[in-house]
Scaffold this motif. Structure first.
Motif, PDB file in Angstrom:
ATOM      1  N   ARG A   1       0.831  -1.206   0.000  1.00  0.00           N
ATOM      2  CA  ARG A   1       0.000   0.000   0.000  1.00  0.00           C
ATOM      3  C   ARG A   1       0.864   1.253   0.000  1.00  0.00           C
ATOM      4  NH1 ARG A   1      -4.944  -0.919   4.332  1.00  0.00           N
ATOM      5  NH2 ARG A   1      -6.314  -2.135   2.964  1.00  0.00           N
ATOM      6  N   GLY A   2       1.913   1.216   0.804  1.00  0.00           N
ATOM      7  CA  GLY A   2       2.798   2.376   0.867  1.00  0.00           C
ATOM      8  C   GLY A   2       3.520   2.615  -0.444  1.00  0.00           C
ATOM      9  N   LEU A   3       4.027   1.541  -1.043  1.00  0.00           N
ATOM     10  CA  LEU A   3       4.779   1.679  -2.297  1.00  0.00           C
ATOM     11  C   LEU A   3       3.887   2.080  -3.456  1.00  0.00           C
ATOM     12  CD1 LEU A   3       7.152  -1.421  -2.051  1.00  0.00           C
ATOM     13  CD2 LEU A   3       7.754   0.981  -1.717  1.00  0.00           C
ATOM     14  N   ASN A   4       2.612   1.730  -3.387  1.00  0.00           N
ATOM     15  CA  ASN A   4       1.684   2.049  -4.471  1.00  0.00           C
ATOM     16  C   ASN A   4       0.829   3.275  -4.181  1.00  0.00           C
ATOM     17  OD1 ASN A   4       2.391  -0.185  -6.131  1.00  0.00           O
ATOM     18  ND2 ASN A   4       1.223  -1.533  -4.798  1.00  0.00           N
ATOM     19  N   SER A   5       1.133   3.970  -3.106  1.00  0.00           N
ATOM     20  CA  SER A   5       0.347   5.151  -2.750  1.00  0.00           C
ATOM     21  C   SER A   5       0.482   6.240  -3.811  1.00  0.00           C
ATOM     22  CB  SER A   5       0.825   5.706  -1.405  1.00  0.00           C
ATOM     23  OG  SER A   5       0.224   6.962  -1.143  1.00  0.00           O
ATOM     24  N   PRO A   6      -0.593   6.969  -4.108  1.00  0.00           N
ATOM     25  CA  PRO A   6      -0.491   8.094  -5.040  1.00  0.00           C
ATOM     26  C   PRO A   6       0.324   9.248  -4.477  1.00  0.00           C
ATOM     27  CG  PRO A   6      -2.685   8.009  -4.066  1.00  0.00           C
ATOM     28  CD  PRO A   6      -1.985   6.765  -3.645  1.00  0.00           C
TER      29      PRO A   6
ATOM     30  N   ARG B 168       4.219   9.666   0.926  1.00  0.00           N
ATOM     31  CA  ARG B 168       3.903   8.387   1.588  1.00  0.00           C
ATOM     32  C   ARG B 168       4.813   7.274   1.064  1.00  0.00           C
ATOM     33  NH1 ARG B 168      -0.574   5.033   2.921  1.00  0.00           N
ATOM     34  NH2 ARG B 168       0.361   3.160   3.819  1.00  0.00           N
ATOM     35  N   ARG B 169       5.072   7.263  -0.239  1.00  0.00           N
ATOM     36  CA  ARG B 169       5.943   6.236  -0.806  1.00  0.00           C
ATOM     37  C   ARG B 169       7.363   6.362  -0.239  1.00  0.00           C
ATOM     38  NH1 ARG B 169       3.518   8.044  -5.542  1.00  0.00           N
ATOM     39  NH2 ARG B 169       5.472   8.770  -6.484  1.00  0.00           N
ATOM     40  N   GLN B 170       7.842   7.593  -0.154  1.00  0.00           N
ATOM     41  CA  GLN B 170       9.183   7.808   0.376  1.00  0.00           C
ATOM     42  C   GLN B 170       9.264   7.401   1.841  1.00  0.00           C
ATOM     43  OE1 GLN B 170      10.537  11.872   0.200  1.00  0.00           O
ATOM     44  NE2 GLN B 170      12.676  11.290   0.287  1.00  0.00           N
ATOM     45  N   GLN B 171       8.254   7.748   2.609  1.00  0.00           N
ATOM     46  CA  GLN B 171       8.225   7.381   4.030  1.00  0.00           C
ATOM     47  C   GLN B 171       8.244   5.871   4.203  1.00  0.00           C
ATOM     48  OE1 GLN B 171       4.678   8.636   6.084  1.00  0.00           O
ATOM     49  NE2 GLN B 171       5.653   8.576   8.092  1.00  0.00           N
TER      50      GLN B 171
ATOM     51  N   VAL C 176       9.587   3.662   2.168  1.00  0.00           N
ATOM     52  CA  VAL C 176      10.906   3.140   1.809  1.00  0.00           C
ATOM     53  C   VAL C 176      11.933   3.408   2.902  1.00  0.00           C
ATOM     54  CG1 VAL C 176      12.786   3.293   0.135  1.00  0.00           C
ATOM     55  CG2 VAL C 176      10.425   3.405  -0.645  1.00  0.00           C
ATOM     56  N   LEU C 177      11.790   4.521   3.603  1.00  0.00           N
ATOM     57  CA  LEU C 177      12.775   4.905   4.604  1.00  0.00           C
ATOM     58  C   LEU C 177      12.539   4.238   5.954  1.00  0.00           C
ATOM     59  CD1 LEU C 177      13.103   8.711   3.791  1.00  0.00           C
ATOM     60  CD2 LEU C 177      14.631   6.837   3.132  1.00  0.00           C
ATOM     61  N   ALA C 178      11.780   3.171   5.956  1.00  0.00           N
ATOM     62  CA  ALA C 178      11.542   2.415   7.190  1.00  0.00           C
ATOM     63  C   ALA C 178      12.851   1.771   7.653  1.00  0.00           C
ATOM     64  CB  ALA C 178      10.478   1.343   6.942  1.00  0.00           C
ATOM     65  N   PRO C 179      12.939   1.374   8.924  1.00  0.00           N
ATOM     66  CA  PRO C 179      14.154   0.710   9.410  1.00  0.00           C
ATOM     67  C   PRO C 179      14.512  -0.503   8.561  1.00  0.00           C
ATOM     68  CG  PRO C 179      12.709   1.267  11.239  1.00  0.00           C
ATOM     69  CD  PRO C 179      11.937   1.555   9.975  1.00  0.00           C
ATOM     70  N   ALA C 180      15.787  -0.794   8.470  1.00  0.00           N
ATOM     71  CA  ALA C 180      16.274  -1.873   7.600  1.00  0.00           C
ATOM     72  C   ALA C 180      15.610  -3.203   7.915  1.00  0.00           C
ATOM     73  CB  ALA C 180      17.789  -1.996   7.744  1.00  0.00           C
ATOM     74  N   GLU C 181      15.382  -3.474   9.208  1.00  0.00           N
ATOM     75  CA  GLU C 181      14.781  -4.763   9.564  1.00  0.00           C
ATOM     76  C   GLU C 181      13.357  -4.894   9.032  1.00  0.00           C
ATOM     77  OE1 GLU C 181      14.691  -2.036  13.253  1.00  0.00           O
ATOM     78  OE2 GLU C 181      16.083  -2.605  11.640  1.00  0.00           O
TER      79      GLU C 181
ATOM     80  N   ASN D  12      12.824  11.972  -5.699  1.00  0.00           N
ATOM     81  CA  ASN D  12      13.104  11.783  -4.278  1.00  0.00           C
ATOM     82  C   ASN D  12      12.775  10.369  -3.831  1.00  0.00           C
ATOM     83  OD1 ASN D  12      13.940  14.494  -3.881  1.00  0.00           O
ATOM     84  ND2 ASN D  12      11.812  15.146  -3.733  1.00  0.00           N
ATOM     85  N   VAL D  13      11.642   9.860  -4.296  1.00  0.00           N
ATOM     86  CA  VAL D  13      11.267   8.488  -3.933  1.00  0.00           C
ATOM     87  C   VAL D  13      12.243   7.506  -4.576  1.00  0.00           C
ATOM     88  CG1 VAL D  13       9.436   6.764  -3.965  1.00  0.00           C
ATOM     89  CG2 VAL D  13       8.851   9.185  -3.789  1.00  0.00           C
TER      90      VAL D  13
END
Length: 345
Positions: free
Chosen positions: A121-126, A130-133, A135-140, A160-161
Protein backbone atom coordinates in the motif's frame (compact mmCIF):
# COMPACT_ATOMS: atom_id res chain seq x y z
CA UNK A 1 -47.38 -16.71 -22.16
CA UNK A 2 -47.61 -16.52 -18.38
CA UNK A 3 -44.77 -15.30 -16.19
CA UNK A 4 -43.75 -18.76 -14.96
CA UNK A 5 -43.35 -20.07 -18.50
CA UNK A 6 -41.42 -16.95 -19.54
CA UNK A 7 -39.09 -17.46 -16.58
CA UNK A 8 -38.43 -21.08 -17.55
CA UNK A 9 -37.74 -20.27 -21.20
CA UNK A 10 -35.72 -17.08 -20.72
CA UNK A 11 -33.74 -18.04 -17.62
CA UNK A 12 -34.85 -14.79 -15.95
CA UNK A 13 -36.36 -15.33 -12.54
CA UNK A 14 -40.00 -14.37 -11.89
CA UNK A 15 -38.75 -11.97 -9.24
CA UNK A 16 -36.57 -10.17 -11.80
CA UNK A 17 -39.39 -10.14 -14.36
CA UNK A 18 -41.65 -8.44 -11.80
CA UNK A 19 -38.83 -5.95 -11.12
CA UNK A 20 -38.55 -5.21 -14.84
CA UNK A 21 -42.30 -4.64 -14.89
CA UNK A 22 -42.16 -2.22 -11.95
CA UNK A 23 -39.42 -0.22 -13.68
CA UNK A 24 -41.31 -0.10 -16.94
CA UNK A 25 -38.41 -1.92 -18.54
CA UNK A 26 -40.21 -5.02 -19.82
CA UNK A 27 -43.91 -4.94 -19.12
CA UNK A 28 -46.33 -7.62 -20.25
CA UNK A 29 -48.81 -6.14 -22.69
CA UNK A 30 -51.66 -8.42 -21.65
CA UNK A 31 -53.51 -9.82 -18.67
CA UNK A 32 -55.48 -13.01 -18.37
CA UNK A 33 -59.12 -13.05 -17.25
CA UNK A 34 -57.78 -13.85 -13.80
CA UNK A 35 -55.46 -10.81 -13.88
CA UNK A 36 -52.18 -12.67 -14.39
CA UNK A 37 -49.39 -11.16 -16.46
CA UNK A 38 -49.41 -12.40 -20.03
CA UNK A 39 -46.38 -11.80 -22.26
CA UNK A 40 -46.56 -11.52 -26.02
CA UNK A 41 -43.77 -12.55 -28.43
CA UNK A 42 -42.71 -8.89 -28.65
CA UNK A 43 -42.58 -8.67 -24.85
CA UNK A 44 -40.32 -11.71 -24.68
CA UNK A 45 -38.11 -10.25 -27.40
CA UNK A 46 -37.69 -7.10 -25.28
CA UNK A 47 -36.74 -9.23 -22.26
CA UNK A 48 -33.94 -10.77 -24.32
CA UNK A 49 -32.84 -7.30 -25.39
CA UNK A 50 -32.66 -6.27 -21.75
CA UNK A 51 -30.62 -9.35 -20.83
CA UNK A 52 -28.24 -8.78 -23.73
CA UNK A 53 -27.56 -5.22 -22.60
CA UNK A 54 -27.09 -6.37 -19.00
CA UNK A 55 -24.46 -8.85 -20.21
CA UNK A 56 -22.44 -5.87 -21.48
CA UNK A 57 -22.39 -4.42 -17.99
CA UNK A 58 -25.14 -1.81 -18.36
CA UNK A 59 -27.10 -0.84 -15.32
CA UNK A 60 -30.91 -1.09 -15.45
CA UNK A 61 -31.12 2.71 -15.59
CA UNK A 62 -28.80 2.75 -18.61
CA UNK A 63 -30.87 0.03 -20.26
CA UNK A 64 -34.06 2.07 -19.83
CA UNK A 65 -32.35 4.99 -21.48
CA UNK A 66 -30.99 2.83 -24.28
CA UNK A 67 -34.40 1.39 -25.11
CA UNK A 68 -36.55 4.48 -24.59
CA UNK A 69 -34.50 7.63 -25.33
CA UNK A 70 -34.65 8.58 -29.05
CA UNK A 71 -31.54 10.76 -28.59
CA UNK A 72 -29.52 7.89 -27.16
CA UNK A 73 -26.22 7.25 -28.98
CA UNK A 74 -24.89 3.71 -28.58
CA UNK A 75 -21.30 4.70 -29.39
CA UNK A 76 -21.07 7.01 -26.36
CA UNK A 77 -22.38 4.31 -24.04
CA UNK A 78 -20.07 1.68 -25.50
CA UNK A 79 -17.16 4.07 -25.01
CA UNK A 80 -18.11 4.51 -21.35
CA UNK A 81 -18.37 0.75 -20.93
CA UNK A 82 -14.93 0.25 -22.43
CA UNK A 83 -13.44 2.81 -20.05
CA UNK A 84 -15.18 1.29 -17.02
CA UNK A 85 -14.10 -2.20 -18.01
CA UNK A 86 -10.49 -1.10 -18.47
CA UNK A 87 -10.52 0.52 -15.03
CA UNK A 88 -11.97 -2.62 -13.49
CA UNK A 89 -9.35 -4.80 -15.20
CA UNK A 90 -6.60 -2.49 -13.98
CA UNK A 91 -7.86 -2.79 -10.41
CA UNK A 92 -8.09 -6.55 -10.71
CA UNK A 93 -4.61 -6.76 -12.23
CA UNK A 94 -3.25 -4.69 -9.36
CA UNK A 95 -4.98 -7.04 -6.91
CA UNK A 96 -3.53 -10.07 -8.73
CA UNK A 97 -0.02 -8.62 -8.59
CA UNK A 98 -0.47 -7.80 -4.92
CA UNK A 99 -1.56 -11.36 -4.18
CA UNK A 100 1.37 -12.76 -6.14
CA UNK A 101 3.73 -10.49 -4.22
CA UNK A 102 2.34 -11.74 -0.94
CA UNK A 103 2.58 -15.35 -2.11
CA UNK A 104 6.17 -14.90 -3.32
CA UNK A 105 7.35 -13.90 0.15
CA UNK A 106 5.88 -17.10 1.65
CA UNK A 107 4.75 -15.39 4.86
CA UNK A 108 4.62 -17.72 7.84
CA UNK A 109 1.71 -16.03 9.57
CA UNK A 110 -0.88 -13.29 9.43
CA UNK A 111 1.55 -10.72 10.80
CA UNK A 112 3.79 -11.36 7.79
CA UNK A 113 0.86 -11.03 5.39
CA UNK A 114 -0.30 -7.80 6.99
CA UNK A 115 3.23 -6.36 6.87
CA UNK A 116 3.53 -7.09 3.16
CA UNK A 117 0.11 -5.60 2.45
CA UNK A 118 1.08 -2.48 4.40
CA UNK A 119 4.32 -2.25 2.42
CA UNK A 120 2.51 -2.67 -0.90
CA UNK A 121 0.00 0.00 0.00
CA UNK A 122 2.80 2.38 0.87
CA UNK A 123 4.78 1.68 -2.30
CA UNK A 124 1.68 2.05 -4.47
CA UNK A 125 0.35 5.15 -2.75
CA UNK A 126 -0.49 8.09 -5.04
CA UNK A 127 1.34 10.29 -2.53
CA UNK A 128 5.07 10.59 -3.23
CA UNK A 129 5.65 11.55 0.40
CA UNK A 130 3.90 8.39 1.59
CA UNK A 131 5.94 6.24 -0.81
CA UNK A 132 9.18 7.81 0.38
CA UNK A 133 8.23 7.38 4.03
CA UNK A 134 7.51 3.71 3.40
CA UNK A 135 10.91 3.14 1.81
CA UNK A 136 12.78 4.90 4.60
CA UNK A 137 11.54 2.42 7.19
CA UNK A 138 14.15 0.71 9.41
CA UNK A 139 16.27 -1.87 7.60
CA UNK A 140 14.78 -4.76 9.56
CA UNK A 141 11.30 -3.80 8.35
CA UNK A 142 12.46 -3.99 4.71
CA UNK A 143 14.40 -7.23 5.09
CA UNK A 144 13.21 -9.92 2.71
CA UNK A 145 11.32 -7.51 0.47
CA UNK A 146 14.02 -6.86 -2.13
CA UNK A 147 11.81 -7.96 -5.02
CA UNK A 148 9.14 -5.45 -4.06
CA UNK A 149 11.70 -2.65 -3.80
CA UNK A 150 13.18 -3.59 -7.16
CA UNK A 151 9.79 -3.53 -8.86
CA UNK A 152 9.10 -0.15 -7.29
CA UNK A 153 12.41 1.43 -8.33
CA UNK A 154 11.91 0.36 -11.94
CA UNK A 155 8.62 2.24 -12.17
CA UNK A 156 9.15 5.19 -9.82
CA UNK A 157 9.16 8.59 -11.55
CA UNK A 158 9.50 10.88 -8.52
CA UNK A 159 13.24 11.61 -8.09
CA UNK A 160 13.10 11.78 -4.28
CA UNK A 161 11.27 8.49 -3.93
CA UNK A 162 13.54 6.88 -6.53
CA UNK A 163 16.57 8.02 -4.55
CA UNK A 164 15.17 6.50 -1.37
CA UNK A 165 14.46 3.24 -3.17
CA UNK A 166 18.00 3.10 -4.57
CA UNK A 167 19.34 3.71 -1.06
CA UNK A 168 17.20 0.90 0.36
CA UNK A 169 18.26 -1.48 -2.39
CA UNK A 170 21.94 -0.64 -1.89
CA UNK A 171 21.57 -2.09 1.62
CA UNK A 172 20.26 -5.40 0.29
CA UNK A 173 23.49 -6.65 -1.27
CA UNK A 174 23.63 -9.21 -4.08
CA UNK A 175 19.90 -9.94 -3.86
CA UNK A 176 19.18 -6.33 -4.78
CA UNK A 177 21.50 -6.45 -7.80
CA UNK A 178 19.89 -9.61 -9.14
CA UNK A 179 16.40 -8.21 -8.71
CA UNK A 180 17.10 -4.86 -10.36
CA UNK A 181 19.26 -6.35 -13.13
CA UNK A 182 16.13 -7.90 -14.62
CA UNK A 183 15.13 -4.37 -15.61
CA UNK A 184 18.18 -4.14 -17.88
CA UNK A 185 16.50 -6.66 -20.20
CA UNK A 186 13.41 -4.50 -20.64
CA UNK A 187 12.60 -3.00 -24.02
CA UNK A 188 11.40 0.10 -22.16
CA UNK A 189 14.35 2.50 -22.07
CA UNK A 190 13.00 4.33 -19.00
CA UNK A 191 13.06 1.09 -17.03
CA UNK A 192 16.64 0.39 -18.12
CA UNK A 193 17.69 3.91 -17.12
CA UNK A 194 16.14 3.49 -13.67
CA UNK A 195 17.76 0.08 -13.30
CA UNK A 196 21.27 1.29 -14.14
CA UNK A 197 20.99 4.22 -11.71
CA UNK A 198 20.05 1.78 -8.94
CA UNK A 199 22.82 -0.67 -9.78
CA UNK A 200 25.34 2.19 -9.91
CA UNK A 201 24.80 2.68 -6.18
CA UNK A 202 25.31 -1.00 -5.35
CA UNK A 203 28.60 -2.62 -4.49
CA UNK A 204 30.05 -6.00 -5.31
CA UNK A 205 31.18 -7.98 -8.32
CA UNK A 206 27.62 -8.59 -9.52
CA UNK A 207 26.92 -4.88 -9.80
CA UNK A 208 30.26 -4.25 -11.52
CA UNK A 209 29.49 -6.93 -14.10
CA UNK A 210 26.05 -5.46 -14.88
CA UNK A 211 27.59 -2.00 -15.27
CA UNK A 212 30.17 -3.37 -17.69
CA UNK A 213 27.48 -5.01 -19.83
CA UNK A 214 25.48 -1.77 -19.85
CA UNK A 215 28.33 0.04 -21.61
CA UNK A 216 27.01 -1.61 -24.77
CA UNK A 217 23.38 -0.61 -24.24
CA UNK A 218 21.70 0.92 -27.31
CA UNK A 219 20.53 3.91 -25.27
CA UNK A 220 23.04 6.72 -24.74
CA UNK A 221 21.56 7.61 -21.36
CA UNK A 222 22.07 4.09 -20.03
CA UNK A 223 25.63 3.98 -21.43
CA UNK A 224 26.53 7.30 -19.80
CA UNK A 225 25.26 6.28 -16.37
CA UNK A 226 27.09 2.96 -16.69
CA UNK A 227 30.30 4.71 -17.78
CA UNK A 228 30.34 7.08 -14.81
CA UNK A 229 29.75 4.25 -12.35
CA UNK A 230 32.01 1.62 -13.93
CA UNK A 231 34.76 4.15 -14.62
CA UNK A 232 34.71 5.13 -10.95
CA UNK A 233 35.36 1.45 -10.23
CA UNK A 234 38.42 1.41 -12.46
CA UNK A 235 36.91 -0.02 -15.66
CA UNK A 236 38.99 1.30 -18.58
CA UNK A 237 36.26 0.09 -20.96
CA UNK A 238 34.29 3.16 -19.89
CA UNK A 239 36.85 5.56 -21.40
CA UNK A 240 35.31 5.95 -24.91
CA UNK A 241 31.89 6.80 -23.47
CA UNK A 242 33.38 9.18 -20.91
CA UNK A 243 35.32 11.00 -23.63
CA UNK A 244 32.14 11.24 -25.70
CA UNK A 245 30.41 12.80 -22.69
CA UNK A 246 33.11 15.48 -22.49
CA UNK A 247 32.73 16.19 -26.20
CA UNK A 248 28.93 16.34 -26.02
CA UNK A 249 28.80 18.33 -22.80
CA UNK A 250 26.63 15.70 -21.08
CA UNK A 251 27.79 15.54 -17.43
CA UNK A 252 31.20 16.52 -18.83
CA UNK A 253 32.57 17.67 -15.47
CA UNK A 254 31.77 14.33 -13.81
CA UNK A 255 33.12 12.45 -16.83
CA UNK A 256 36.37 14.42 -16.75
CA UNK A 257 36.81 13.72 -13.04
CA UNK A 258 36.33 9.98 -13.60
CA UNK A 259 38.82 10.06 -16.49
CA UNK A 260 41.30 11.80 -14.20
CA UNK A 261 40.86 9.10 -11.57
CA UNK A 262 41.35 6.36 -14.17
CA UNK A 263 44.51 8.08 -15.42
CA UNK A 264 46.09 7.59 -12.00
CA UNK A 265 46.86 4.10 -13.27
CA UNK A 266 50.06 4.55 -15.37
CA UNK A 267 48.93 1.93 -17.88
CA UNK A 268 45.80 3.95 -18.66
CA UNK A 269 47.14 7.51 -18.55
CA UNK A 270 48.61 7.76 -22.05
CA UNK A 271 45.54 6.12 -23.57
CA UNK A 272 43.17 8.62 -21.93
CA UNK A 273 45.27 11.67 -22.81
CA UNK A 274 45.57 10.34 -26.36
CA UNK A 275 41.79 9.94 -26.64
CA UNK A 276 41.20 13.52 -25.50
CA UNK A 277 43.90 14.84 -27.84
CA UNK A 278 42.40 12.94 -30.77
CA UNK A 279 39.08 14.66 -30.12
CA UNK A 280 40.82 18.06 -30.23
CA UNK A 281 42.00 17.22 -33.73
CA UNK A 282 38.52 16.04 -34.69
CA UNK A 283 36.89 19.33 -33.65
CA UNK A 284 39.27 22.05 -34.86
CA UNK A 285 36.58 24.75 -35.11
CA UNK A 286 34.23 23.98 -32.22
CA UNK A 287 35.17 26.35 -29.40
CA UNK A 288 32.89 24.85 -26.78
CA UNK A 289 34.10 21.29 -27.40
CA UNK A 290 37.77 22.33 -27.36
CA UNK A 291 37.31 24.22 -24.08
CA UNK A 292 35.69 21.18 -22.45
CA UNK A 293 38.50 18.92 -23.70
CA UNK A 294 41.10 21.36 -22.39
CA UNK A 295 39.42 21.42 -18.99
CA UNK A 296 39.29 17.60 -18.99
CA UNK A 297 43.03 17.43 -19.71
CA UNK A 298 43.71 19.46 -16.57
CA UNK A 299 42.00 16.69 -14.57
CA UNK A 300 44.81 14.33 -15.54
CA UNK A 301 47.24 13.57 -12.69
CA UNK A 302 50.66 15.14 -12.47
CA UNK A 303 51.90 16.83 -15.62
CA UNK A 304 51.10 14.17 -18.21
CA UNK A 305 48.83 16.59 -20.09
CA UNK A 306 50.97 19.71 -19.56
CA UNK A 307 52.57 19.58 -23.00
CA UNK A 308 49.20 19.42 -24.75
CA UNK A 309 47.78 22.26 -22.65
CA UNK A 310 50.82 24.44 -23.38
CA UNK A 311 50.26 23.91 -27.10
CA UNK A 312 46.59 24.88 -26.68
CA UNK A 313 47.75 28.13 -25.07
CA UNK A 314 48.76 29.15 -28.59
CA UNK A 315 45.56 27.87 -30.22
CA UNK A 316 44.14 29.86 -33.14
CA UNK A 317 40.89 30.12 -31.18
CA UNK A 318 41.53 32.98 -28.74
CA UNK A 319 38.99 31.73 -26.18
CA UNK A 320 40.64 28.30 -26.11
CA UNK A 321 44.11 29.86 -25.92
CA UNK A 322 43.23 32.07 -22.96
CA UNK A 323 41.68 29.21 -20.98
CA UNK A 324 44.55 26.85 -21.84
CA UNK A 325 47.11 29.46 -20.80
CA UNK A 326 45.47 29.87 -17.41
CA UNK A 327 45.12 26.13 -16.93
CA UNK A 328 48.73 25.53 -17.96
CA UNK A 329 49.69 27.75 -15.06
CA UNK A 330 47.60 25.57 -12.74
CA UNK A 331 49.37 22.45 -13.98
CA UNK A 332 52.78 24.06 -13.63
CA UNK A 333 51.97 25.15 -10.09
CA UNK A 334 50.75 21.65 -9.32
CA UNK A 335 54.04 20.27 -10.67
CA UNK A 336 56.04 22.77 -8.64
CA UNK A 337 54.18 21.93 -5.44
CA UNK A 338 54.71 18.28 -6.14
CA UNK A 339 58.42 18.78 -6.66
CA UNK A 340 58.81 20.79 -3.46
CA UNK A 341 56.87 18.18 -1.56
CA UNK A 342 59.15 15.48 -2.88
CA UNK A 343 62.24 17.51 -1.97
CA UNK A 344 60.98 18.17 1.54
CA UNK A 345 60.37 14.49 2.10
Amino acid sequence: MLIGEVARRSGVSTRMLRHYDSLGLARPTGRTVGGYREYSAEDIRRIFHVESLRSLGLSLRQIVRALEDPAFTPSALVGDLIRQTEERLTREQELLERLRAVDATAPSGWQGVLRIIELLRGLNSPSAARRQQTVLAPAEDMAGHTELLAEAVLTESDPNVAGALRWALARSGADGVASVAAGMRSENVDIRRRAILAIAEMSGDEATAVLADALGDPDAGVRKSAALASGARGAVAAVPTLVDMVVEGANDVEAAEVLGALALAPEYADRIVGALTDELATHPADTAVRIRLTQALVEMPGTIALGVVRQLAHDDDRAVALIASALAGVLEERSGNGSRGAADS
